[in-house]
Design an enzyme around this catalytic site. Structure first.
Site, PDB file in Angstrom:
ATOM      1  N   ASP A   1      -2.837  10.030   3.915  1.00 29.15           N
ATOM      2  CA  ASP A   1      -4.234   9.613   4.052  1.00 29.15           C
ATOM      3  C   ASP A   1      -5.000  10.597   4.937  1.00 29.15           C
ATOM      4  O   ASP A   1      -4.940  10.517   6.164  1.00 29.15           O
ATOM      5  CB  ASP A   1      -4.293   8.194   4.651  1.00 29.15           C
ATOM      6  CG  ASP A   1      -5.723   7.653   4.742  1.00 29.15           C
ATOM      7  OD1 ASP A   1      -6.632   8.293   4.164  1.00 29.15           O
ATOM      8  OD2 ASP A   1      -5.916   6.594   5.368  1.00 29.15           O
TER       9      ASP A   1
ATOM     10  N   GLU B   1      -9.527   3.390   2.003  1.00 27.43           N
ATOM     11  CA  GLU B   1      -8.988   3.541   0.654  1.00 27.43           C
ATOM     12  C   GLU B   1      -7.909   2.516   0.329  1.00 27.43           C
ATOM     13  O   GLU B   1      -7.694   2.190  -0.836  1.00 27.43           O
ATOM     14  CB  GLU B   1      -8.434   4.959   0.455  1.00 27.43           C
ATOM     15  CG  GLU B   1      -6.996   5.209   0.943  1.00 27.43           C
ATOM     16  CD  GLU B   1      -6.810   5.019   2.445  1.00 27.43           C
ATOM     17  OE1 GLU B   1      -7.810   5.044   3.189  1.00 27.43           O
ATOM     18  OE2 GLU B   1      -5.659   4.834   2.884  1.00 27.43           O
TER      19      GLU B   1
ATOM     20  N   LYS C   1       0.842  -1.205   0.000  1.00 28.07           N
ATOM     21  CA  LYS C   1       0.000   0.000   0.000  1.00 28.07           C
ATOM     22  C   LYS C   1       0.874   1.251   0.000  1.00 28.07           C
ATOM     23  O   LYS C   1       1.714   1.434   0.877  1.00 28.07           O
ATOM     24  CB  LYS C   1      -0.911  -0.017   1.243  1.00 28.07           C
ATOM     25  CG  LYS C   1      -1.692   1.285   1.462  1.00 28.07           C
ATOM     26  CD  LYS C   1      -2.662   1.174   2.651  1.00 28.07           C
ATOM     27  CE  LYS C   1      -3.338   2.509   2.957  1.00 28.07           C
ATOM     28  NZ  LYS C   1      -4.241   2.444   4.141  1.00 28.07           N
TER      29      LYS C   1
ATOM     30  N   ARG D   1      -7.645  -0.712   0.816  1.00 23.88           N
ATOM     31  CA  ARG D   1      -8.150  -1.934   0.169  1.00 23.88           C
ATOM     32  C   ARG D   1      -8.540  -1.658  -1.272  1.00 23.88           C
ATOM     33  O   ARG D   1      -8.456  -2.540  -2.124  1.00 23.88           O
ATOM     34  CB  ARG D   1      -9.321  -2.495   0.991  1.00 23.88           C
ATOM     35  CG  ARG D   1     -10.488  -1.561   1.096  1.00 23.88           C
ATOM     36  CD  ARG D   1     -11.422  -1.907   2.264  1.00 23.88           C
ATOM     37  NE  ARG D   1     -10.876  -1.496   3.552  1.00 23.88           N
ATOM     38  CZ  ARG D   1     -11.497  -1.679   4.720  1.00 23.88           C
ATOM     39  NH1 ARG D   1     -12.676  -2.280   4.770  1.00 23.88           N
ATOM     40  NH2 ARG D   1     -10.935  -1.282   5.846  1.00 23.88           N
TER      41      ARG D   1
ATOM     42  N   ASP E   1     -12.351   6.675   3.651  1.00 23.75           N
ATOM     43  CA  ASP E   1     -11.138   6.447   4.447  1.00 23.75           C
ATOM     44  C   ASP E   1     -10.693   4.979   4.383  1.00 23.75           C
ATOM     45  O   ASP E   1      -9.588   4.651   4.794  1.00 23.75           O
ATOM     46  CB  ASP E   1     -11.395   6.881   5.893  1.00 23.75           C
ATOM     47  CG  ASP E   1     -10.109   7.064   6.687  1.00 23.75           C
ATOM     48  OD1 ASP E   1      -9.026   7.061   6.066  1.00 23.75           O
ATOM     49  OD2 ASP E   1     -10.199   7.212   7.918  1.00 23.75           O
TER      50      ASP E   1
ATOM     51  N   LYS F   1     -10.488  12.379   8.377  1.00 22.38           N
ATOM     52  CA  LYS F   1      -9.999  11.949   9.689  1.00 22.38           C
ATOM     53  C   LYS F   1      -9.971  13.136  10.652  1.00 22.38           C
ATOM     54  O   LYS F   1      -9.859  14.282  10.211  1.00 22.38           O
ATOM     55  CB  LYS F   1      -8.562  11.406   9.548  1.00 22.38           C
ATOM     56  CG  LYS F   1      -8.448  10.060   8.875  1.00 22.38           C
ATOM     57  CD  LYS F   1      -6.995   9.613   8.842  1.00 22.38           C
ATOM     58  CE  LYS F   1      -6.826   8.262   8.149  1.00 22.38           C
ATOM     59  NZ  LYS F   1      -7.486   7.158   8.865  1.00 22.38           N
TER      60      LYS F   1
ATOM     61  N   ASP G   1       1.425   6.045   5.735  1.00 21.04           N
ATOM     62  CA  ASP G   1       0.449   5.147   5.129  1.00 21.04           C
ATOM     63  C   ASP G   1       0.975   4.513   3.825  1.00 21.04           C
ATOM     64  O   ASP G   1       0.253   3.781   3.158  1.00 21.04           O
ATOM     65  CB  ASP G   1      -0.867   5.899   4.889  1.00 21.04           C
ATOM     66  CG  ASP G   1      -2.096   5.012   5.038  1.00 21.04           C
ATOM     67  OD1 ASP G   1      -1.970   3.931   5.641  1.00 21.04           O
ATOM     68  OD2 ASP G   1      -3.171   5.398   4.545  1.00 21.04           O
TER      69      ASP G   1
HETATM   70  N1  BES Z   1      -4.515   4.204   6.914  1.00 18.85           N
HETATM   71  C1  BES Z   1      -5.671   3.882   7.673  1.00 18.85           C
HETATM   72  C2  BES Z   1      -5.412   2.821   8.731  1.00 18.85           C
HETATM   73  C3  BES Z   1      -4.510   3.212   9.853  1.00 18.85           C
HETATM   74  C4  BES Z   1      -5.025   3.616  11.055  1.00 18.85           C
HETATM   75  C5  BES Z   1      -3.147   3.111   9.724  1.00 18.85           C
HETATM   76  C6  BES Z   1      -4.198   3.916  12.109  1.00 18.85           C
HETATM   77  C7  BES Z   1      -2.320   3.440  10.755  1.00 18.85           C
HETATM   78  C8  BES Z   1      -2.831   3.825  11.954  1.00 18.85           C
HETATM   79  C9  BES Z   1      -6.774   3.332   6.757  1.00 18.85           C
HETATM   80  O1  BES Z   1      -6.781   3.831   5.490  1.00 18.85           O
HETATM   81  C10 BES Z   1      -8.069   3.684   7.399  1.00 18.85           C
HETATM   82  O2  BES Z   1      -8.320   4.842   7.532  1.00 18.85           O
HETATM   83  N2  BES Z   1      -8.830   2.678   7.798  1.00 18.85           N
HETATM   84  C11 BES Z   1     -10.066   2.881   8.449  1.00 18.85           C
HETATM   85  C12 BES Z   1     -11.043   1.897   7.894  1.00 18.85           C
HETATM   86  C13 BES Z   1     -12.466   2.151   8.327  1.00 18.85           C
HETATM   87  C14 BES Z   1     -12.983   3.422   7.696  1.00 18.85           C
HETATM   88  C15 BES Z   1     -13.315   0.975   7.930  1.00 18.85           C
HETATM   89  C16 BES Z   1      -9.873   2.668   9.937  1.00 18.85           C
HETATM   90  O3  BES Z   1      -9.096   1.785  10.312  1.00 18.85           O
HETATM   91  O4  BES Z   1     -10.444   3.414  10.721  1.00 18.85           O
HETATM   92 ZN    ZN Z   2      -4.919   4.483   4.739  1.00 19.77          ZN
HETATM   93 ZN    ZN Z   3      -7.869   5.635   5.300  1.00 21.95          ZN
END
Ligand code: BES
Ligand code: ZN
Ligand code: ZN
Length: 481
Positions: free
Chosen positions: A256, A335, A251, A337, A333, A263, A274
């Site tokens: 992000d 994104e 990734k 996947r 968010d 966020k 990220d």
């Molecule tokens: N990049 C984030 C995941 C992340 C969170 C990485 C904390 C490092 C530290 C990812 O893109 C994300 O935002 N995931 C969301 C998914 C949710 C919206 C289903 C998450 O984990 O909150």
């Molecule tokens: Zn992310």
């Molecule tokens: Zn994200």
């Protein structure tokens, strides 16, 4: 920092410090055994892990100091412990202003794996994220020379390649997002590829449109920065005896924000890491080019910036992935996947037979496993076992997570083939189930490194910031084919 073998006997070594490992239960052998025994007898040093004692002008040594570092229990000591110990010793000595050190390896801790781990610990420990500090006086102190006594050249050379590649990854993940856009990440990949002799191709936005990478492009469209799909190819010199072809996908979200599903401000600056999965793949390819395993390896990094610009995708948008399946984007968010599925489909088109991806994919994996273990998800337990063995050998703690069919229910969409989120519970598992839908029957492991790719505080053996986790597992997996 120079990293080399020390060929003199311990007593003859000239250095700011020679470092010996002292275990619980008794002092190490050597020309200073009596001196050291006094420390143990006086209770000033017991050999506990991370303990340290410094003797100045030790009688019988040419070196200026003898440093004892605790190794814990001798029968529990392994290469992962040595890696940390070596890094911690280097970091504590350079903080004291010392510039060269020699670490002594004793039997039975002299194998190539131990030598590599010792060199890695030192090289990883030496790295500081100080490139943007302009006052040299305020910069962190550095070690000029690190030598191993009692090690093999082969082990040291492997450790040097791995750790320098890992520092390359860490450097990329530490970069602020204004200095590392998808385009600039692709430039760095090209540069690295030409240095180590890898084939590198970068697919630009137009090409991705032609191919139909709608999931990846949907994420990219909110940013003024165009996306890039970086493809690195390693081919063994000898025709391989296997038909297998390993695909590594990382990734590469250079920042992000969450997009329209934005966020919270607090901690958002961290989201420059990220792209740590992508950085781990780049670093792994750099090491693979030099260590030359027997299997072809292709590294793919979908690089995008996730921004809430005026052209950004909206919650509820439906995109068509490269595979032809449609996805309802309920949360912009989620994104990672979306970009991974198009990269994984592309990896299959390039002929990969086995797939591994690494991604800072979910906050949920941090809730589940904290900052200690990588979460592993698979559609093939045999392949996952192989990967877990590689991770263990490299001291990268990894824990396999469940993938029961029941979780799939949560991704059912009312309007498209599937939706990109599954709700709060089991968030890292539903994310993995989503990706699984796009790897077909190929053996695949997904590594969620959201909890392990970044240190909020420095460790004794490593500076604050990116860790470069995953890379050594990738390389060991390729080597063990
Ligand atoms: N990049 C984030 C995941 C992340 C969170 C990485 C904390 C490092 C530290 C990812 O893109 C994300 O935002 N995931 C969301 C998914 C949710 C919206 C289903 C998450 O984990 O909150
Ligand atoms: Zn992310
Ligand atoms: Zn994200």
């Amino acid at each position: 920092m120079e990293v080399r073998l020390e060929r003199n006997a311990l007593a003859q070594v000239e250095a700011d410090a020679v470092v010996q490992v002292g275990f619980e239960g008794g002092p190490p052998e050597g020309p200073c055994a009596d001196l050291v025994k006094e420390l143990y007898d006086a209770g000033e040093f017991s050999g506990k892990s991370s303990e340290i004692a410094i003797l100045h002008r030790p009688a019988g040594l040419k070196a200026k100091r003898l440093v004892l570092v605790g190794g814990g229990k001798r029968d529990k000591f392994d290469s992962a412990e040595l890696r940390k110990l070596s890094g911690a010793a280097l970091r504590s000595l350079k903080a004291k202003g010392l510039h060269n050190m020699v670490l002594v390896l004793e039997e039975p801790f002299r194998s190539d794996d131990f030598a590599a781990a010792a060199a890695e610990g030192a090289i990883l420990g030496e790295m500081e994220a100080d490139r943007y500090k302009t006052d040299p006086k305020k910069n962190d102190k550095h070690m000029d020379s690190f030598a191993l006594l009692g090690a093999s050249e082969a082990g040291l050379a492997r450790g040097r390649i791995l750790a320098e590649s890992q520092n390359f990854s860490r450097g990329l993940a530490n970069e602020p997002a204004n200095a590392l856009t998808p385009t600039l990440l692709a430039d760095r990949a090209r540069q690295m590829a030409s240095e180590v002799g890898l084939d590198c191709e970068v697919l630009e936005q137009d090409r991705m449109r032609q191919l139909g990478m709608g999931a990846l492009l949907g994420v990219a469209q909110g940013s003024a920065e165009p996306p890039a799909l970086i493809v690195l190819r390693y081919q063994p010199a000898k025709a391989p005896s296997t038909k297998d072809h390993l695909g590594l996908v990382g990734k590469g979200v250079t920042f992000d924000t969450g997009g329209i599903s934005i966020k919270p401000a607090e901690g958002m600056e961290k989201m420059r890491y990220d792209m740590s999965g992508g950085a781990a793949v780049l670093g792994a390819m750099r090491a693979i080019a030099q260590l030359k395993p027997a299997i072809p390896v292709t590294g793919i990094i979908p690089a995008v910036e996730n921004m809430p610009g005026s052209k950004a995708q909206r919650p509820g948008d439906i995109v068509t992935a490269l595979s032809g399946k449609t996805v309802e984007v309920l949360n912009t968010d989620a994104e990672g996947r979306l970009i991974l599925i198009d990269a994984l489909t592309y990896a299959q088109r390039l002929g990969c037979t086995h797939l591994v991806d690494a991604a800072t994919l979910t906050g949920a994996i941090v809730v589940a496993l904290g900052n200690i273990n990588i979460g592993a998800f698979t559609n093939n337990d045999d392949f996952c076992k192989k990967l877990l063995a590689a991770a263990k050998a490299e001291g990268e703690k990894t824990w396999q997570m469940p993938m029961d069919e029941e979780y799939k229910e949560l991704l059912k969409s009312s309007f498209a083939d599937l939706q990109n989120i599954g709700g709060r519970s089991g968030g890292s598992i539903t994310a993995a189930m989503f990706i699984r839908d796009f790897v077909g029957d190929l053996p695949w492991v997904h590594l969620d490194i959201a909890g392990t790719a970044w240190l909020d505080d420095a460790k004794p053996f490593m500076a604050k910031g990116a860790t470069g986790v995953g890379l050594r597992t990738f390389v060991r997996l390729a080597e063990s084919w």
